[in-house]
Design an enzyme around this catalytic site. Structure first.
Site, PDB file in Angstrom:
ATOM      1  N   GLN A  31       9.526  27.079   2.518  1.00 42.22           N
ATOM      2  CA  GLN A  31       8.377  27.562   3.294  1.00 42.22           C
ATOM      3  C   GLN A  31       8.827  27.812   4.732  1.00 42.22           C
ATOM      4  OE1 GLN A  31       4.623  25.367   2.425  1.00 42.22           O
ATOM      5  NE2 GLN A  31       5.858  24.193   0.975  1.00 42.22           N
ATOM      6  N   LYS A  85      13.861  41.611  -8.763  1.00 43.86           N
ATOM      7  CA  LYS A  85      12.777  40.909  -9.438  1.00 43.86           C
ATOM      8  C   LYS A  85      11.505  40.963  -8.612  1.00 43.86           C
ATOM      9  CE  LYS A  85      13.691  36.384  -7.397  1.00 43.86           C
ATOM     10  NZ  LYS A  85      14.241  35.052  -7.552  1.00 43.86           N
ATOM     11  N   THR A 134      13.002  24.738 -11.067  1.00 44.49           N
ATOM     12  CA  THR A 134      12.562  24.683 -12.466  1.00 44.49           C
ATOM     13  C   THR A 134      13.452  25.520 -13.374  1.00 44.49           C
ATOM     14  OG1 THR A 134      11.057  26.563 -12.230  1.00 44.49           O
ATOM     15  CG2 THR A 134      10.177  24.368 -11.728  1.00 44.49           C
ATOM     16  N   ALA A 135      14.350  26.328 -12.792  1.00 42.42           N
ATOM     17  CA  ALA A 135      15.297  27.183 -13.518  1.00 42.42           C
ATOM     18  C   ALA A 135      14.616  28.334 -14.257  1.00 42.42           C
ATOM     19  CB  ALA A 135      16.157  26.376 -14.496  1.00 42.42           C
ATOM     20  N   GLU A 177       3.328   2.112   2.186  1.00 45.14           N
ATOM     21  CA  GLU A 177       3.924   2.471   3.466  1.00 45.14           C
ATOM     22  C   GLU A 177       5.372   1.978   3.541  1.00 45.14           C
ATOM     23  OE1 GLU A 177      -0.233   2.293   6.061  1.00 45.14           O
ATOM     24  OE2 GLU A 177       1.401   0.878   6.478  1.00 45.14           O
ATOM     25  N   ASN A 199       0.809  -1.222   0.000  1.00 45.85           N
ATOM     26  CA  ASN A 199       0.000   0.000   0.000  1.00 45.85           C
ATOM     27  C   ASN A 199       0.842   1.272   0.000  1.00 45.85           C
ATOM     28  OD1 ASN A 199       1.006  -0.072   2.578  1.00 45.85           O
ATOM     29  ND2 ASN A 199      -0.942   0.321   3.603  1.00 45.85           N
ATOM     30  N   HIS A 221      17.893  27.142   2.873  1.00 46.63           N
ATOM     31  CA  HIS A 221      17.356  28.256   2.084  1.00 46.63           C
ATOM     32  C   HIS A 221      17.481  29.563   2.847  1.00 46.63           C
ATOM     33  CE1 HIS A 221      15.181  29.980  -1.213  1.00 46.63           C
ATOM     34  NE2 HIS A 221      14.203  30.408  -0.441  1.00 46.63           N
ATOM     35  N   ASP A 230      23.220  30.835  -6.732  1.00 45.03           N
ATOM     36  CA  ASP A 230      21.990  30.654  -5.967  1.00 45.03           C
ATOM     37  C   ASP A 230      22.161  29.455  -5.054  1.00 45.03           C
ATOM     38  OD1 ASP A 230      19.451  31.177  -5.084  1.00 45.03           O
ATOM     39  OD2 ASP A 230      18.512  31.139  -7.060  1.00 45.03           O
TER      40      ASP A 230
END
Length: 332
Positions: A109, A207, A238-239, A50, A48, A142, A233
């Site tokens: 986040q 930006k 996604t560049a 897990e 399943n 980040h 960076d």
């Protein structure tokens, strides 16, 4: 029968190294540097979906280091795998469990940028602590403030100077005509550190970001006309933002452009965008595996951060600064 307890024998603590499924190639490089074997851990999937994990050897009283990169299409599975392995190790009475997380998932986040948003970087920190993780080793978060989300020690490494060494050793740049470019204001401090290390100038791209994984470059702060540009960076997803900055640099008269980052996530269509972009090379570390990197004709190049991670692991195990153990470097 208890007479010997007044003079007990010294407790022998072993270092045990294990790998998750996030980046087994990097784990193997680290193990080779430390002259350790990756073994004794079984991870499987139930029908399943897990995750199941079990140590096939004793870890009682040992220092366990579990290497797991949290990135890719199965990032949530890799996070759960880390939590489950930590729980298994603590229930098997390991002395200390250190999670070596070269790429920390959900790091973007790290604050509420809009109402009713989660702070998942903090949530993940809480989950790791609840699972029994005693210490974390990670690379280029980040935002450095994420360390404050933990109530356990965090060893925060950087790949910035490793990337700088790549350019110093492999490129014959005129540093007086070279500029390090930050892709946004948030990366300006790191770009300044890299420019100081390389002995060149710094510029900043300004930006706006209308939505996730999309940005519009409004202008460049600094002189880039006719100069070799190094765009730095912490991660490339996604560049889209990066390639937008590169196009703006070219429009403003930049010379050769090189791109570098610690974390090459490369979510589609990032690789296609980078290969088609007006750049000379894209240099990333091997924190996240990339199948097309270093292939003939590819602009994507990798450098290994295994040595730095191995030093950090051994430093945590011995509780001594790296400089005291290796003179600042392990012999490969």
């Amino acid at each position: 029968m208890y007479e010997n307890l007044s003079n007990p024998a010294p407790i022998n603590t072993e270092i045990k190294l294990y790998s998750g499924n996030g980046n087994p190639e990097l784990s193997k490089r680290i193990a080779d540097i430390l002259h350790l074997e990756l073994q004794g851990l079984t991870t499987e999937k139930f029908a399943n979906g897990e995750t199941y994990a079990r140590f096939t050897e004793s870890v009682r009283g040992d220092d366990v280091f579990f290497i797991q990169t949290m990135a890719g299409a199965n990032v949530n599975d890799l996070i759960m795998e880390t939590l489950i392995v930590a729980d298994a190790a603590k229930r098997a009475s390991c002395r200390k469990f250190t999670a070596v997380i070269p790429h920390y998932g959900y790091a973007r986040q790290d604050r509420k940028a809009a109402p009713r948003e989660p702070i998942t970087a903090r949530l993940l920190a809480n989950l790791l602590e609840a699972a029994g993780v005693d210490q974390v080793i990670t690379v280029d978060l980040h935002q450095g403030q994420i360390q404050g989300f933990f109530n356990i020690p965090v060893t925060h490494l950087t790949g910035l100077y490793l990337l700088g060494d790549y350019f110093k050793k492999n490129k014959d740049f005129d540093w007086s005509n070279t500029v390090v470019v930050s892709p946004d204001m948030g990366r300006a401090k790191a770009a300044k550190k890299l420019s100081d290390y390389l002995g060149c100038e710094v510029a900043i791209a300004h930006k706006s970001r209308p939505k996730h994984n999309a940005a519009e470059v409004m202008g460049i702060i600094g002189n880039i006309e006719g100069k070799t540009c190094i765009v730095n960076d912490d991660m490339i997803d996604t560049a889209g933002t990066l390639c937008g900055s590169v196009k703006k640099l070219k429009e403003m008269g930049a010379g050769e452009i090189y791109v570098c980052a610690t974390h090459g996530i490369f979510t589609a269509p990032a690789i296609e965008r980078l290969e088609e972009a007006p750049i000379e090379e894209c240099i990333v570390t091997d924190v996240i595996p990339c199948a097309v990197a270093d292939q003939p004709g590819s602009k994507i190049k990798t450098i290994s951060i295994a040595n730095e991670l191995a030093e950090a692991i051994y430093s945590v195990y011995t509780n001594k600064p790296v400089s005291d153990i290796f003179g600042g470097n392990l012999n490969l």
